[in-house]
Design a protein around this motif. Structure first.
Motif, PDB file in Angstrom:
ATOM      1  N   THR A   1       0.775  -1.210   0.078  1.00  0.00           N
ATOM      2  CA  THR A   1      -0.054   0.225   0.013  1.00  0.00           C
ATOM      3  C   THR A   1       0.898   1.197   0.028  1.00  0.00           C
ATOM      4  N   GLU A   2       0.350   2.280  -0.534  1.00  0.00           N
ATOM      5  CA  GLU A   2       0.930   3.607  -0.352  1.00  0.00           C
ATOM      6  C   GLU A   2      -0.054   4.455   0.446  1.00  0.00           C
ATOM      7  N   THR A   3       0.586   5.052   1.628  1.00  0.00           N
ATOM      8  CA  THR A   3      -0.278   5.837   2.447  1.00  0.00           C
ATOM      9  C   THR A   3       0.302   7.379   2.246  1.00  0.00           C
ATOM     10  N   PRO A   4      -0.458   8.313   1.975  1.00  0.00           N
ATOM     11  CA  PRO A   4      -0.012   9.658   1.792  1.00  0.00           C
ATOM     12  C   PRO A   4       0.396  10.281   3.269  1.00  0.00           C
TER      13      PRO A   4
ATOM     14  N   GLY B   1      -2.999  11.630   5.644  1.00  0.00           N
ATOM     15  CA  GLY B   1      -4.090  10.628   5.158  1.00  0.00           C
ATOM     16  C   GLY B   1      -5.497  11.077   5.537  1.00  0.00           C
TER      17      GLY B   1
ATOM     18  N   ARG C   1      -5.246   7.134  -2.042  1.00  0.00           N
ATOM     19  CA  ARG C   1      -4.873   8.510  -1.774  1.00  0.00           C
ATOM     20  C   ARG C   1      -6.146   9.412  -2.054  1.00  0.00           C
TER      21      ARG C   1
ATOM     22  N   THR D   1      -7.168  13.140  -1.869  1.00  0.00           N
ATOM     23  CA  THR D   1      -7.109  14.755  -2.028  1.00  0.00           C
ATOM     24  C   THR D   1      -8.523  15.526  -2.097  1.00  0.00           C
TER      25      THR D   1
ATOM     26  N   GLU E   1      -8.246   8.859  -5.549  1.00  0.00           N
ATOM     27  CA  GLU E   1      -7.350   8.371  -6.689  1.00  0.00           C
ATOM     28  C   GLU E   1      -6.830   6.749  -5.962  1.00  0.00           C
TER      29      GLU E   1
ATOM     30  N   LEU F   1      -4.961   3.455  -5.615  1.00  0.00           N
ATOM     31  CA  LEU F   1      -3.645   3.011  -5.694  1.00  0.00           C
ATOM     32  C   LEU F   1      -3.505   1.652  -6.051  1.00  0.00           C
TER      33      LEU F   1
END
Length: 218
Positions: free
Chosen positions: A93-96, A99, A128, A130, A139, A141
């Motif tokens: 996972t990619e966590t901003p 969050g 993600r 925004t 968005e 991922l």
């Protein structure tokens, strides 16, 4: 996609606390539920990691809603529900850095723990989020079921944005915990059904008061 509060209500209610029945008892059932709501495509499938994310998100939502809106007397009671086995490596996972932000429940260690559980479940999703013109814009991922769960996470922010989050509650009866949307004018409703759960809770409280006030035998 359903209105955000309705989607979250239906997602929480996939587990019936009172009947101990689960609509999402397997990855295959999770995929069916997401597909029926237009959150994934007909070709998408779910795997064990997706199922673990779904259960943690659902029970994080239930816990947060219960401790945010429940009367003080029910805040410290444990919240039953299935717990996903998340041992072993999870999906990438990619966590901003910043969050999803969830409004905190009423102050106190129990409420803070409930909020933390939901925030952890949201942060684990490969999505993600925004803001575009003040509205949350997802968005993804990932694809498939993970993306569908990310859209449910987006519904939390959408419900905050459209003002429906404070009306999304779970029944104050600890044996019920059915999610509902409070349509009362002053948002004072605490039970999914006053006739059933409301009366049952009041009867328990009355009996407890009677026991406390009864004279003890010497």
């Amino acid at each position: 996609m359903d209105a955000p509060a309705e989607l979250l209500r239906d997602f929480v209610n996939t587990y019936d606390v009172q009947g101990d029945t689960d609509e999402l008892a397997s990855p295959a059932e999770l995929a069916i539920w997401l597909r029926e709501r237009g959150l994934i495509s007909e070709a998408d499938r779910a795997v064990d990691d997706d199922w673990a994310l779904a259960v943690n998100l659902r029970e994080g939502l239930r816990t947060a809603l219960r401790h945010e809106h429940a009367p003080d007397a029910t805040r410290d009671a444990p919240a039953p529900g299935p717990v996903a086995d998340t041992r072993g490596p999870g999906p990438a996972t990619e966590t901003p850095a910043s969050g999803p932000v969830v409004e905190a429940p009423a102050p106190g260690p129990v409420a803070e723990a409930a909020s933390t559980r939901l925030e952890a479940a949201l942060a684990a999703l490969p999505l993600r989020i925004t803001l575009v013109d003040g509205a949350p814009a997802p968005e993804p991922l990932a694809e498939g079921a993970a993306r569908g769960l990310g859209l449910i996470a987006t519904a939390v922010l959408r419900a905050h944005a459209d003002g429906s989050w404070p009306r999304l509650k779970v029944c104050a009866d600890s044996t019920c915990q059915w999610a509902f949307i409070d349509s009362s004018k002053n948002r004072s409703r605490a039970w999914c059904s006053m006739r059933v759960c409301g009366n049952r809770t009041k009867t328990r409280a009355y009996r407890a008061r009677r026991q406390q006030s009864a004279p003890r035998a010497s």
